[in-house]
Design an enzyme around this catalytic site. Structure first.
Site: not given
Length: 283
Positions: A2-3
DNA sequence: CACCATGTTCCTTG
DNA sequence: CCAAGGAACATGGT
């Protein structure tokens, strides 16, 4: 996984799949991920509720819900941590080894799996309140950015990971944006020139925007069984072949800089890896 | 066995 | 009080 870009792409997939669905039952298999809620509280609150909308703020997912007999909606907060995944699959599909929470729906089931259990699915929204401006939003301006950077003596790479400065930037894109802007990750935040700030502001948005565009082209396998179900997080995902080749410096230590062929260097800052070109990023 | 991993939060240090 | 640094969290890959 996740970014900001990965979460954004996921939200775009989940919105259409969840909107209008009703939660029939809640199964918490690892209570750590729903803290500080208790399994009983969460089940009580969610059961019967209907999904209205799925949104994103920084790296957080926001699920807007509405209880059975009420207009008064509420929000469920999600975060993928380092290894979280979320998807909707057929109701009887087998659950993965690290399924943390399962929401049985009126059609299919929503699965939140997370190998390391660093992620969250909770009614506690406090962490979202501390977020700074959206990296791709209108409130994130060079002026605002400059004013905030001026107050910190931390290395700029470390500062970029501070979610109260800008929401959504993570370890991969911080290195990538600095490389494109030609700024040393070791440069103190309060020592950046106006020009560097303007460039960094632009490259941050560029890098995040490109990643969203790329991720949006990938298919999603709703069965959730395949390793890469269209979520193009770093290092895996079917159809994301070559994703790491799109990254110019991250995880490319020892390889030739794409601009000047100098070997890319890996250093550790605040206990996290930073990748940069010692030749191109001297400022 | 050693070291590494896309993130956040909490505790300690200065 | 505040900023900064580091460890903890938990599991798996190399």
């Amino acid at each position: 996984m996740p970014e900001l870009p990965e979460v954004e792409v996921l939200v775009r997939h989940l919105g259409p799949a969840l909107r209008g669905r009703r939660i029939k039952a809640v199964e918490v298999r690892r209570s750590r991920v729903i803290e500080p809620d208790s399994p009983a509280d969460l089940a009580e609150r969610l059961t019967g509720a209907r999904f209205r909308e799925v949104r994103r703020q920084g790296k957080f997912l926001l699920f807007d819900l509405r209880p059975v007999h009420s207009r008064l909606g509420f929000t469920l907060l999600g975060h993928l941590g380092m290894t979280g995944r979320m998807y909707v699959q057929p109701a009887r599909a087998a659950l993965p080894k690290h399924a943390a929470v399962v929401l049985r729906l009126d059609r299919g089931q929503f699965v939140f799996e997370d190998t390391r259990y660093f992620g969250r699915l909770t009614l506690d929204l406090s962490s979202v309140a501390a977020l700074g401006p959206e990296a791709l939003g209108a409130e994130f301006t060079p002026d605002q950015f400059a004013a905030d950077l001026k107050r910190s003596a931390q290395p700029i790479k470390v500062k970029l990971l501070d979610q109260s400065l800008v929401a959504g930037v993570g370890n991969i894109y911080a290195s990538e944006a600095l490389f494109r802007a030609g700024i040393s990750p070791k440069r103190r935040a309060n020592r950046l020139t106006r020009n560097q700030i303007v460039r960094l502001h632009a490259t941050l948005r560029e890098v995040l925007g490109e990643a969203i565009r790329y991720g949006s082209t990938l298919p999603l396998d709703w069965s959730g069984r395949r390793k890469g179900d269209g979520l193009f997080y770093y290092g895996s995902a079917d159809g994301a072949v070559g994703y790491d080749e799109r990254l110019r410096v991250y995880d490319h230590a020892g390889e030739a800089c794409p601009k000047c062929a100098t070997p890319i260097r890996r250093i550790v800052q605040a206990t996290r890896s930073t990748f940069y070109c010692p030749q191109c990023q001297r400022g």
